[in-house]
Design a protein around this motif. Structure first.
Motif, mmCIF file in Angstrom:
data_model
loop_
_atom_site.group_PDB
_atom_site.id
_atom_site.type_symbol
_atom_site.label_atom_id
_atom_site.label_comp_id
_atom_site.label_asym_id
_atom_site.label_seq_id
_atom_site.Cartn_x
_atom_site.Cartn_y
_atom_site.Cartn_z
ATOM 1 N N LEU A 104 0.851 -1.184 0.000
ATOM 2 C CA LEU A 104 0.000 0.000 0.000
ATOM 3 C C LEU A 104 0.884 1.230 0.000
ATOM 4 O O LEU A 104 1.768 1.373 0.854
ATOM 5 C CB LEU A 104 -0.905 0.009 1.235
ATOM 6 C CG LEU A 104 -1.777 1.257 1.440
ATOM 7 C CD1 LEU A 104 -2.772 1.426 0.302
ATOM 8 C CD2 LEU A 104 -2.496 1.192 2.786
ATOM 9 N N GLY B 212 -2.420 5.687 -1.759
ATOM 10 C CA GLY B 212 -3.550 4.768 -1.810
ATOM 11 C C GLY B 212 -3.517 3.714 -2.896
ATOM 12 O O GLY B 212 -4.511 3.017 -3.110
ATOM 13 N N ILE C 143 -2.568 0.077 -4.421
ATOM 14 C CA ILE C 143 -2.303 -1.260 -3.894
ATOM 15 C C ILE C 143 -1.664 -2.095 -4.989
ATOM 16 O O ILE C 143 -2.202 -2.200 -6.100
ATOM 17 C CB ILE C 143 -3.587 -1.959 -3.415
ATOM 18 C CG1 ILE C 143 -4.342 -1.098 -2.404
ATOM 19 C CG2 ILE C 143 -3.247 -3.310 -2.785
ATOM 20 C CD1 ILE C 143 -5.680 -1.678 -2.010
ATOM 21 N N THR D 66 -15.732 1.540 -6.752
ATOM 22 C CA THR D 66 -16.450 1.600 -5.491
ATOM 23 C C THR D 66 -17.942 1.649 -5.764
ATOM 24 O O THR D 66 -18.386 1.808 -6.891
ATOM 25 C CB THR D 66 -16.050 2.857 -4.693
ATOM 26 O OG1 THR D 66 -16.577 4.009 -5.365
ATOM 27 C CG2 THR D 66 -14.550 2.975 -4.572
ATOM 28 N N LEU E 148 -11.603 6.184 -4.551
ATOM 29 C CA LEU E 148 -11.318 5.357 -3.389
ATOM 30 C C LEU E 148 -9.989 5.747 -2.761
ATOM 31 O O LEU E 148 -8.978 5.870 -3.444
ATOM 32 C CB LEU E 148 -11.284 3.884 -3.789
ATOM 33 C CG LEU E 148 -11.044 2.898 -2.644
ATOM 34 C CD1 LEU E 148 -12.252 2.848 -1.737
ATOM 35 C CD2 LEU E 148 -10.730 1.519 -3.194
ATOM 36 N N VAL F 162 -7.527 4.364 0.120
ATOM 37 C CA VAL F 162 -7.294 3.190 0.962
ATOM 38 C C VAL F 162 -6.481 3.580 2.184
ATOM 39 O O VAL F 162 -5.434 4.221 2.084
ATOM 40 C CB VAL F 162 -6.582 2.075 0.173
ATOM 41 C CG1 VAL F 162 -6.356 0.852 1.058
ATOM 42 C CG2 VAL F 162 -7.397 1.697 -1.053
ATOM 43 N N LYS F 163 -6.942 3.157 3.341
ATOM 44 C CA LYS F 163 -6.307 3.472 4.616
ATOM 45 C C LYS F 163 -5.408 2.337 5.103
ATOM 46 O O LYS F 163 -4.340 2.576 5.663
ATOM 47 C CB LYS F 163 -7.388 3.753 5.660
ATOM 48 C CG LYS F 163 -6.889 4.122 7.029
ATOM 49 C CD LYS F 163 -8.066 4.423 7.958
ATOM 50 C CE LYS F 163 -7.599 4.827 9.354
ATOM 51 N NZ LYS F 163 -8.770 5.114 10.240
ATOM 52 N N VAL G 179 -4.424 -2.212 4.549
ATOM 53 C CA VAL G 179 -4.626 -3.546 3.984
ATOM 54 C C VAL G 179 -4.092 -4.579 4.974
ATOM 55 O O VAL G 179 -3.112 -4.322 5.681
ATOM 56 C CB VAL G 179 -3.927 -3.715 2.617
ATOM 57 C CG1 VAL G 179 -4.563 -2.840 1.564
ATOM 58 C CG2 VAL G 179 -2.422 -3.439 2.719
ATOM 59 N N LEU H 146 -9.291 -4.760 2.886
ATOM 60 C CA LEU H 146 -8.810 -3.386 2.842
ATOM 61 C C LEU H 146 -9.848 -2.487 3.496
ATOM 62 O O LEU H 146 -11.049 -2.767 3.462
ATOM 63 C CB LEU H 146 -8.489 -2.929 1.420
ATOM 64 C CG LEU H 146 -9.574 -2.596 0.404
ATOM 65 C CD1 LEU H 146 -10.218 -1.235 0.619
ATOM 66 C CD2 LEU H 146 -8.997 -2.665 -1.011
ATOM 67 N N THR I 14 -11.102 1.546 3.649
ATOM 68 C CA THR I 14 -11.008 2.850 3.008
ATOM 69 C C THR I 14 -11.036 3.958 4.052
ATOM 70 O O THR I 14 -11.443 3.750 5.206
ATOM 71 C CB THR I 14 -12.170 3.075 2.027
ATOM 72 O OG1 THR I 14 -13.385 3.255 2.762
ATOM 73 C CG2 THR I 14 -12.315 1.905 1.062
ATOM 74 N N TYR J 250 -13.460 -3.897 2.003
ATOM 75 C CA TYR J 250 -13.489 -4.761 0.831
ATOM 76 C C TYR J 250 -12.676 -6.020 1.141
ATOM 77 O O TYR J 250 -11.729 -5.977 1.940
ATOM 78 C CB TYR J 250 -12.891 -4.050 -0.391
ATOM 79 C CG TYR J 250 -13.744 -2.933 -0.939
ATOM 80 C CD1 TYR J 250 -14.452 -3.091 -2.129
ATOM 81 C CD2 TYR J 250 -13.844 -1.712 -0.273
ATOM 82 C CE1 TYR J 250 -15.238 -2.064 -2.646
ATOM 83 C CE2 TYR J 250 -14.632 -0.681 -0.773
ATOM 84 C CZ TYR J 250 -15.321 -0.861 -1.955
ATOM 85 O OH TYR J 250 -16.101 0.152 -2.462
#
Length: 394
Positions: A279, A283, A285, A314, A321, A323-324, A326, A335, A337, A343
């Protein structure tokens, strides 16, 4: 609720030995409330903040709760025959969380779990569990360690450790000075010390990282990853499925080898048994390695040694999206967000994706159960999953 919301831990997936902490051994393909929730203090956003660390091993869980009011508390549950729960004189398995009597001079800053062992880091490192894996450094007559004992670093006894990561049968420990150490099984070169031996019971320095300062680590089943301060990714160990990011002809590497240097800064790495996620700070991946269950999230079931970006849409196409976090189980991933949505994708035999089925997914799919609430954090065990929310009823 007078400005306070009860924190709730949700669990789903494999529960054969009580790893969900719900009081029984029934798998669940949808999130259910874990009994750890009753120990999580109500949180006042102005006066108190509670942090939860949680890791799952083969079929057990270690969790650490930090709160200004309640202080630090350590819990464990699930399979414990080899001492991995850190609670002596207990049953072989615990269906509900139980508190550890563990005290140290400093607070817990990192925890990890392997197949049948657990590691706790406070700056010092403590181990409990199956000593047949060699994941400790205390005796010539290996016995299961029922309560956490210190792990010594003979070459650097005063070393402060900041991160730990447990694989199937080996451990990684990252020191404050950026040096990386490993111990346990070295059969596939996953210790990075240049050898392939059955066991190494004392931590040794990972080779091939001269003049590098390591900032992130992650252990897979029989491989290891690390990231340097200049965001170069290194790997060592087994490369059967391309999990080292090298061509399959290179079956293993017993010292660290460079994989890739991404254009974006790396925020997090997470390894499953034989696959990896990266990650970035913006954000993105990336995934590579084994893909028989779709755990690479690229829409195929083909293994790949090349780190490739995962792209997906999304439920709200008007938003980009972000992403915070994973996390990876053995063969599945979650994951989180920035908006608090979850997700999941990959292996789903036990319902660990949380979709109410046992179908594998080869692209990230929204966990609809949490579509109308904000998830605060996510965690994984080998075949099970967790999410932390404020009080929420489906």
């Amino acid at each position: 609720m007078d400005g306070k919301d009860q924190l709730v831990l949700w669990a789903w997936g494999s529960n054969g030995n009580g790893s969900l902490g719900i009081g029984n051994e029934e798998d669940s393909s949808l999130p259910v409330i874990s009994k750890l929730s009753s120990f999580l203090q109500s949180q006042d956003s102005e006066n108190d903040s509670q942090k939860l660390l949680l890791v799952g091993g083969g079929s057990h869980v270690i969790a650490v709760s930090h709160s200004k009011v309640a202080g630090e508390r350590i819990f464990s549950w699930g399979w414990g025959e080899n001492g991995q729960l850190g609670i002596p004189n207990t049953e072989k398995k615990l269906h509900s969380p139980s508190s550890l009597s563990f005290t140290a001079a400093s607070k817990v800053i990192s925890i990890s779990a392997g197949w049948t062992f657990s590691v706790i880091c406070t700056g010092d490192v403590y181990f409990c569990g199956d000593s047949l894996f060699g994941n400790h450094s205390s005796s010539s007559e290996p016995k299961d360690i029922l309560t956490p004992i210190p792990v010594s670093f003979p070459l650097s006894p005063s070393l402060k450790i900041t991160q730990v990561s447990g694989g199937l049968k080996h451990c990684l420990a990252l020191a404050e000075n950026g040096k990386l150490f490993a111990w346990g099984s070295a059969r596939h070169g996953q210790l990075g010390d240049g050898t392939q031996s059955k066991l190494k019971t004392q931590p040794s320095l990972v080779l091939g990282l001269d003049n590098q300062f390591i900032k992130l680590i992650s252990a897979g089943a029989s491989h290891s990853l690390c990231v340097t301060s200049n965001d170069e990714l290194f790997a060592f160990g087994n490369n059967k499925f391309g999990q080292l990011g090298r061509p399959l002809e290179e079956k293993m590497h017993a010292t660290a080898v460079s994989i890739i240097k991404l254009k974006s800064s790396i925020k997090q790495i997470s390894s499953g048994w034989s696959h990896n996620l990266i990650l970035t700070e913006i954000g993105e991946i990336f995934s590579f390695g084994r893909n028989n269950y779709g755990q690479l999230g690229n829409g195929t079931f083909n293994h790949s040694h090349i780190p490739s970006m995962i792209s997906f849409s999304t439920t709200n196409t008007s938003k980009t999206l972000s992403v915070k976090k994973v996390v990876s189980g053995s063969e599945h991933n979650l994951l989180l967000t920035e908006e608090g949505q979850v997700y999941s994708w990959g292996w789903n035999e036990h319902g660990q994706l949380g979709h109410g089925s046992q179908d594998n997914h080869n692209i990230p799919s929204l966990v609809a159960f949490f579509a109308h609430c904000t998830v605060l954090d996510i965690f994984c065990g080998m075949g099970f999953s967790f999410a932390l929310t404020h009080n929420y009823s489906k």
